[in-house]
Design a protein around this motif. Structure first.
Motif, mmCIF file in Angstrom:
data_model
loop_
_atom_site.group_PDB
_atom_site.id
_atom_site.type_symbol
_atom_site.label_atom_id
_atom_site.label_comp_id
_atom_site.label_asym_id
_atom_site.label_seq_id
_atom_site.Cartn_x
_atom_site.Cartn_y
_atom_site.Cartn_z
ATOM 1 N N LEU A 156 14.438 4.199 -9.938
ATOM 2 C CA LEU A 156 13.191 4.049 -10.565
ATOM 3 C C LEU A 156 13.159 4.817 -11.780
ATOM 4 C CD1 LEU A 156 11.226 4.573 -7.251
ATOM 5 C CD2 LEU A 156 11.271 2.571 -8.445
ATOM 6 N N ASP A 157 13.870 5.878 -11.985
ATOM 7 C CA ASP A 157 13.967 6.919 -12.894
ATOM 8 C C ASP A 157 14.574 5.791 -14.226
ATOM 9 O OD1 ASP A 157 13.230 9.338 -13.976
ATOM 10 O OD2 ASP A 157 15.499 9.741 -14.406
ATOM 11 N N MET A 158 15.706 5.338 -13.695
ATOM 12 C CA MET A 158 16.410 4.389 -14.927
ATOM 13 C C MET A 158 15.641 3.191 -15.331
ATOM 14 S SD MET A 158 20.054 4.307 -13.203
ATOM 15 C CE MET A 158 21.066 3.141 -14.432
ATOM 16 N N SER A 159 14.430 2.762 -14.539
ATOM 17 C CA SER A 159 13.717 1.719 -14.902
ATOM 18 C C SER A 159 12.244 2.085 -15.559
ATOM 19 C CB SER A 159 13.524 0.804 -13.617
ATOM 20 O OG SER A 159 14.516 0.499 -12.795
ATOM 21 N N TYR A 160 12.234 3.388 -15.845
ATOM 22 C CA TYR A 160 10.880 4.160 -16.247
ATOM 23 C C TYR A 160 9.765 3.570 -15.330
ATOM 24 C CZ TYR A 160 14.147 4.805 -20.144
ATOM 25 O OH TYR A 160 15.111 5.066 -20.815
ATOM 26 N N VAL A 161 9.923 3.703 -13.836
ATOM 27 C CA VAL A 161 8.702 3.278 -13.046
ATOM 28 C C VAL A 161 8.530 4.849 -12.474
ATOM 29 C CG1 VAL A 161 8.117 2.139 -11.257
ATOM 30 C CG2 VAL A 161 9.514 0.939 -13.071
ATOM 31 N N ASP A 162 7.191 5.145 -12.468
ATOM 32 C CA ASP A 162 6.754 6.458 -11.711
ATOM 33 C C ASP A 162 6.880 6.162 -10.303
ATOM 34 O OD1 ASP A 162 5.662 8.387 -10.556
ATOM 35 O OD2 ASP A 162 3.695 8.174 -11.726
ATOM 36 N N GLU A 163 7.797 7.072 -9.634
ATOM 37 C CA GLU A 163 8.096 6.774 -8.203
ATOM 38 C C GLU A 163 6.802 7.024 -7.287
ATOM 39 O OE1 GLU A 163 11.154 9.778 -7.596
ATOM 40 O OE2 GLU A 163 10.004 11.136 -7.047
ATOM 41 N N ASN A 164 5.947 7.728 -7.860
ATOM 42 C CA ASN A 164 4.745 7.969 -7.118
ATOM 43 C C ASN A 164 3.505 6.727 -7.038
ATOM 44 O OD1 ASN A 164 5.826 10.446 -5.997
ATOM 45 N ND2 ASN A 164 5.162 11.489 -7.916
ATOM 46 N N LYS A 165 3.803 5.826 -7.894
ATOM 47 C CA LYS A 165 3.035 4.727 -8.117
ATOM 48 C C LYS A 165 2.731 3.991 -6.926
ATOM 49 C CE LYS A 165 2.062 2.091 -12.196
ATOM 50 N NZ LYS A 165 2.497 1.605 -13.700
ATOM 51 N N ARG A 208 0.901 -1.397 0.027
ATOM 52 C CA ARG A 208 0.041 -0.137 -0.039
ATOM 53 C C ARG A 208 0.915 1.142 -0.025
ATOM 54 N NH1 ARG A 208 -4.887 -1.787 3.801
ATOM 55 N NH2 ARG A 208 -5.368 -3.572 2.728
ATOM 56 N N LYS A 209 2.212 1.056 0.185
ATOM 57 C CA LYS A 209 2.895 2.256 -0.089
ATOM 58 C C LYS A 209 3.316 2.658 -1.454
ATOM 59 C CE LYS A 209 5.434 1.904 4.209
ATOM 60 N NZ LYS A 209 6.108 2.540 5.119
ATOM 61 N N GLN A 210 3.763 3.687 -1.742
ATOM 62 C CA GLN A 210 4.061 4.261 -3.157
ATOM 63 C C GLN A 210 5.520 3.604 -3.294
ATOM 64 O OE1 GLN A 210 3.835 8.488 -2.385
ATOM 65 N NE2 GLN A 210 2.657 8.776 -4.090
ATOM 66 N N VAL A 211 5.884 3.489 -4.311
ATOM 67 C CA VAL A 211 7.089 2.561 -4.793
ATOM 68 C C VAL A 211 8.425 3.221 -4.190
ATOM 69 C CG1 VAL A 211 7.267 3.326 -7.033
ATOM 70 C CG2 VAL A 211 8.317 1.198 -6.520
ATOM 71 N N LEU A 212 8.258 4.549 -4.062
ATOM 72 C CA LEU A 212 9.757 5.342 -3.901
ATOM 73 C C LEU A 212 10.026 5.254 -2.188
ATOM 74 C CD1 LEU A 212 11.640 7.684 -4.137
ATOM 75 C CD2 LEU A 212 9.983 9.036 -3.568
ATOM 76 N N ASN A 213 8.797 4.766 -1.605
ATOM 77 C CA ASN A 213 9.055 4.362 0.064
ATOM 78 C C ASN A 213 8.833 2.864 0.029
ATOM 79 O OD1 ASN A 213 8.721 7.131 0.322
ATOM 80 N ND2 ASN A 213 6.593 7.188 0.358
ATOM 81 N N GLY A 214 8.823 2.219 -0.652
ATOM 82 C CA GLY A 214 8.704 0.474 -0.588
ATOM 83 C C GLY A 214 9.790 -0.162 -0.923
ATOM 84 N N MET A 215 10.977 0.391 -0.944
ATOM 85 C CA MET A 215 12.216 -0.220 -1.514
ATOM 86 C C MET A 215 13.613 -0.014 -0.635
ATOM 87 S SD MET A 215 11.936 0.180 -5.650
ATOM 88 C CE MET A 215 13.554 -0.890 -5.922
ATOM 89 N N LYS A 216 12.836 0.476 0.632
ATOM 90 C CA LYS A 216 14.244 0.950 1.454
ATOM 91 C C LYS A 216 14.828 -0.233 2.098
ATOM 92 C CE LYS A 216 11.366 1.913 5.676
ATOM 93 N NZ LYS A 216 10.467 1.109 5.548
#
Ligand SMILES: Cc1cc2nc3c(=O)[nH]c(=O)nc-3n(C[C@H](O)[C@H](O)[C@H](O)COP(=O)(O)OP(=O)(O)OC[C@H]3O[C@@H](n4cnc5c(N)ncnc54)[C@H](O)[C@@H]3O)c2cc1C
Length: 412
Positions: free
Chosen positions: A309-318, A289-297
């Motif tokens: 995330l940017d290099m992988s073309y994944v929106d960090e807010n998703k 349920r977290k945004q991906v930016l906060n879920g990979m720590k």
């Protein structure tokens, strides 16, 4: 008494001085700086990685720049010998990770002070603020040195003036010029163990971040040149740290040949792609349920996450539960193949070691005497010798210095 003049009071010059004084010669070190051993003071981040605890054949492997030339010198004055010399003169040492040997005090200054004391107690003289501008030769035989403070006669001269990096320490490539004037061949000087510049768009975002336990592979035009496991660092210009320095020689050669150079970092080398995928999926279930930016720590240092995330073309807010299988696969690929383009090496002044110098083909490997000029000897980094980090470069300077000093003091 044989008079021995030594050009340069660094690691090689001091050991040459000690060995020559013990051999009964009347020795003077001419050092252009106000104090001797200025470069040694900054070694090992001010702690001085004196040598390594490995076996002698491993020294040769870790001195890719003509280590084999030093075979005899390394056997005659070993890592155990330098440790014994320092310890018996009141400076205990310790062995750290990778066999690296440091003084227990963690102070490079203690190493310099101890070597200077041993040298002066052996009867050696030290003349600082005295730059040597010429080595004087008549009929193929040295007879002294010309300095900024006057001319001094000597029967033997040992050139131990260092390489061309960190010129503020006194070694500025002048030693190779002195040898060249005397007809010696100089293998062009180039940086070795040098940080690498990158025009990669994330340099500013990542500067100051260090990564441990990563595997970095150097590629030139897509072909693998070498790979190292360990620690690296992002800087304001690109990348540095032990594994980058170890790969830097290969990078320098490939850049000089006009190739496209890249550093491909495996951020999770302990996990196969399958295992890493399973690990990501586990984390994604936990943090769904977290945004991906906060879920990979749990997987990455926080500062690296937006870049990956940017290099992988994944929106960090998703939100994680919205990340597609395709996107997860791209993330996995970035973690295993994090590519940094390399545009240049830093300048030679910033190199840990200088590759190139006086060609070893013109030096006797037992005595370090010139094959061109009688009574002229070489020691240390002024010669075309260079090694990896780990204490190998200082040992090369100590062993060659000792060999030159012993031979220069000997009667004809
Ligand atoms: C930042 C840094 C960290 C390092 N850390 C390590 C480490 O931890 N372990 C390791 O093994 N190696 C390390 N090295 C490499 C190591 O310092 C060198 O390989 C080693 O000092 C070479 O010894 P040398 O005596 O040949 O030259 P230097 O130590 O450079 O000494 C040469 C001396 O000659 C003098 N000189 C030059 N020209 C003249 C002249 N014309 N007249 C009179 N004097 C002159 C200079 O002033 C200098 O004092 C490091 C290098 C750097 C730059």
């Amino acid at each position: 008494m044989t008079r021995v003049a030594i050009v340069g009071g660094g690691a090689a010059g001091l050991l040459a001085g000690i060995a020559a004084a013990w051999g009964g010669a009347q020795v003077t070190i001419y050092e252009k700086m106000r104090v001797p051993g200025k470069k040694m003071l900054i070694t090992g981040k001010g702690r001085c990685n004196i040598t390594n605890a490995c076996e002698i054949p491993d020294f040769i492997k870790n001195l890719p720049g003509n280590g084999r030339f030093l075979n005899s010198a390394l056997h005659r004055f070993t890592n155990d010998d330098i440790v014994l010399l320092l310890e018996s003169n009141g400076l205990p040492t310790k062995v750290e990770r990778g066999g690296r040997i440091f003084p227990v005090s963690d102070k490079a200054k203690d190493v310099v002070d101890t070597l200077v004391r041993i040298y002066t107690e052996a009867g050696g003289k030290l003349q600082t603020d005295t730059k040597v501008i010429d080595i004087m030769v008549k009929e193929g035989h040295v007879y002294g040195v010309r300095t900024v403070n006057g001319v001094y006669e000597a029967d033997r001269v040992i050139l131990a003036a260092g390489g061309a990096s960190y010129p503020g320490t006194g070694s500025d490539g002048g030693g190779a010029k002195l040898a060249k004037k005397l007809g010696h061949t100089i293998v062009p000087l180039k940086p070795s163990l040098i940080p690498l510049e990158s025009d990669y768009p994330y340099v500013d975002d990542l500067q100051g971040l260090s990564l441990r336990n990563v595997q970095a592979t150097l590629l030139a035009d897509g072909v693998k040149l070498g790979s190292e496991f360990g620690e690296m660092l992002f800087t304001h210009f690109g990348v540095s740290g032990p594994i980058v320095l170890s790969l830097s020689n290969l990078a320098a050669d490939a850049l000089a040949a006009g190739k496209d150079v890249e550093l491909e970092v495996d951020l999770k080398p302990a996990l196969s792609e399958e295992k890493l995928d399973a690990r990501i999926q586990r984390d994604f279930v936990q943090y769904s349920r977290k945004q991906v930016l906060n879920g990979m720590k749990d997987l990455l240092p926080q500062r690296l996450i937006p870049v990956v995330l940017d290099m992988s073309y994944v929106d960090e807010n998703k939100f994680i539960n919205q990340v597609s299988r395709e996107e997860r696969h791209r993330l996995l690929q970035t973690l295993k193949h994090f590519v940094i383009t390399i545009s240049a090496t830093r300048p030679i002044a910033e190199a840990i070691v200088t590759a190139g110098g006086v060609s070893v083909k013109e030096i006797d490997p037992k005595t370090m005497e010139s094959k061109r000029i009688k009574g002229l000897y070489f020691a240390g980094e002024v010669m075309d010798i260079d090694g990896y980090t780990g204490g190998y470069n200082l040992q090369a300077a100590f062993s060659s210095g000792h060999a030159a000093g012993e031979a220069a003091a000997a009667e004809e």
